[in-house]
Design a protein around this motif. Structure first.
Motif, PDB file in Angstrom:
ATOM      1  N   PHE A   2      34.265 -26.184 -27.340  1.00 55.80           N
ATOM      2  CA  PHE A   2      32.769 -26.253 -28.010  1.00 55.80           C
ATOM      3  C   PHE A   2      33.815 -26.214 -29.807  1.00 55.80           C
ATOM      4  O   PHE A   2      33.172 -26.353 -30.561  1.00 55.80           O
ATOM      5  N   VAL A   3      34.527 -25.713 -30.148  1.00 54.56           N
ATOM      6  CA  VAL A   3      35.360 -25.264 -31.521  1.00 54.56           C
ATOM      7  C   VAL A   3      36.561 -26.838 -31.155  1.00 54.56           C
ATOM      8  O   VAL A   3      37.247 -26.845 -29.894  1.00 54.56           O
ATOM      9  N   ARG A   4      36.558 -27.740 -32.338  1.00 55.11           N
ATOM     10  CA  ARG A   4      37.264 -28.626 -32.456  1.00 55.11           C
ATOM     11  C   ARG A   4      38.677 -28.471 -32.965  1.00 55.11           C
ATOM     12  O   ARG A   4      37.973 -28.139 -34.654  1.00 55.11           O
ATOM     13  N   PHE A  79      26.791 -34.111 -36.101  1.00 48.14           N
ATOM     14  CA  PHE A  79      27.257 -32.643 -36.246  1.00 48.14           C
ATOM     15  C   PHE A  79      27.200 -32.037 -34.908  1.00 48.14           C
ATOM     16  O   PHE A  79      28.059 -32.050 -34.074  1.00 48.14           O
ATOM     17  N   SER A  80      25.957 -32.161 -34.221  1.00 48.29           N
ATOM     18  CA  SER A  80      25.392 -31.733 -33.146  1.00 48.29           C
ATOM     19  C   SER A  80      26.434 -32.608 -32.035  1.00 48.29           C
ATOM     20  O   SER A  80      26.697 -31.885 -30.980  1.00 48.29           O
ATOM     21  N   ILE A  82      29.349 -33.863 -32.182  1.00 48.54           N
ATOM     22  CA  ILE A  82      31.129 -33.472 -32.533  1.00 48.54           C
ATOM     23  C   ILE A  82      31.024 -32.513 -31.603  1.00 48.54           C
ATOM     24  O   ILE A  82      32.305 -32.182 -31.313  1.00 48.54           O
ATOM     25  N   LEU A  83      30.119 -31.266 -31.849  1.00 47.47           N
ATOM     26  CA  LEU A  83      30.343 -30.000 -31.762  1.00 47.47           C
ATOM     27  C   LEU A  83      29.503 -30.382 -29.766  1.00 47.47           C
ATOM     28  O   LEU A  83      30.653 -29.566 -29.398  1.00 47.47           O
ATOM     29  N   PHE A  84      29.406 -31.090 -29.536  1.00 47.49           N
ATOM     30  CA  PHE A  84      28.642 -30.974 -28.211  1.00 47.49           C
ATOM     31  C   PHE A  84      28.696 -32.263 -26.718  1.00 47.49           C
ATOM     32  O   PHE A  84      29.096 -32.267 -25.930  1.00 47.49           O
ATOM     33  N   ASN A 151      31.009 -19.586 -22.911  1.00 43.29           N
ATOM     34  CA  ASN A 151      30.397 -20.962 -22.915  1.00 43.29           C
ATOM     35  C   ASN A 151      28.957 -20.977 -22.455  1.00 43.29           C
ATOM     36  O   ASN A 151      27.449 -21.924 -23.180  1.00 43.29           O
TER      37      ASN A 151
END
Length: 194
Positions: A2-4, A79-80, A82-84, A151
C-alpha cells in the motif's frame, strides 16, 4: 503493498482506471469550485437527490460517485483511492476493477435511495471506496493466501477505523458507507471462493 513508490507518469501507466477516476474527481470539483458555471449548477444536476431519482432522474444513482462537496472531501476520497485501489486494479484487471468500483458505488446509492428520506442529498466516492474495503475483507475471509499477514492487519485496522469514523462525523452517508462495504464483500465472496 500500500506504499506508493511510482513516479506520477508510472502511476498513470500502471493504474489507468484509478488515474481516470481521480482525473474525473478533480475536473468535476474544479468545475464546481471555479466560476465557470453558476454556483451549484453541477450539484443540482448530478448530486444524488432521492426525490429526483424516484421521479425518473436515474443517472443520479451513478453520478454522485464522482461528485464531491468540497476540497477536503475530494482530496480524502482520491487519496484513499490512490492508497487502496492499485492493489485491486492489478489483481482484478481494469475491467473487473471498474465493475467492482461502480457496482459498490451504485449499491451504496441504491441503498441510500431505499433507506433515506426522499429529501436526502448525497455525493462522494465513499460508497465505492468502502466497496474496495469490503472486497479486501472478502480476500481475508476466503483467500488469505493473496495478502501477507501485515497487509491483512492493516486492512482490518483501516476498515474498522473507517466504519467507526462513519458514525462519529457529521454529514456522512452512513447508509452509503455500510452498503458499499457490504456490496464489496459480497462481490468478493461470489468471485473469490475456490
Amino acid at each position: 503493498m500500500f506504499v506508493r513508490t511510482e513516479s506520477f507518469k508510472e502511476f498513470i501507466r500502471y493504474y489507468p482506471v484509478i488515474s481516470t477516476i481521480i482525473a474525473i474527481h478533480i475536473v468535476l470539483y474544479l468545475l464546481t469550485a471555479l466560476p465557470i458555471f453558476p454556483p451549484g449548477w453541477l450539484m443540482e444536476r448530478f448530486a444524488g437527490v432521492n426525490l429526483y431519482i424516484v421521479n425518473g432522474e436515474y443517472w443520479r444513482i451513478l453520478t454522485p460517485i464522482f461528485m464531491h462537496s468540497g476540497f477536503a472531501h475530494v482530496l480524502f476520497n482520491s487519496f484513499s483511492l490512490i492508497l487502496f485501489g492499485p492493489v485491486l486494479e492489478r489483481m482484478l484487471g481494469k475491467g473487473k476493477f471498474v465493475l467492482l468500483y461502480l457496482t459498490a458505488g451504485i449499491a451504496a446509492n441504491l441503498a441510500t435511495l431505499l433507506i433515506e428520506p426522499l429529501t436526502y442529498i448525497h455525493v462522494g466516492a465513499s460508497g465505492a471506496i468502502f466497496g474496495l474495503f469490503g472486497f479486501f475483507a472478502s480476500i481475508i475471509a476466503f483467500r488469505k493466501d493473496l495478502l501477507s499477514n501485515e497487509n491483512k492487519q492493516l486492512i482490518i485496522t483501516i476498515t474498522v477505523i473507517a466504519v467507526i469514523m462513519t458514525f462519529m462525523q457529521s454529514n456522512i452517508n452512513i447508509t452509503g458507507h455500510l452498503f458499499g462495504l457490504l456490496a464489496g464483500f459480497l462481490i468478493g465472496a461470489a468471485t473469490l471462493k475456490k
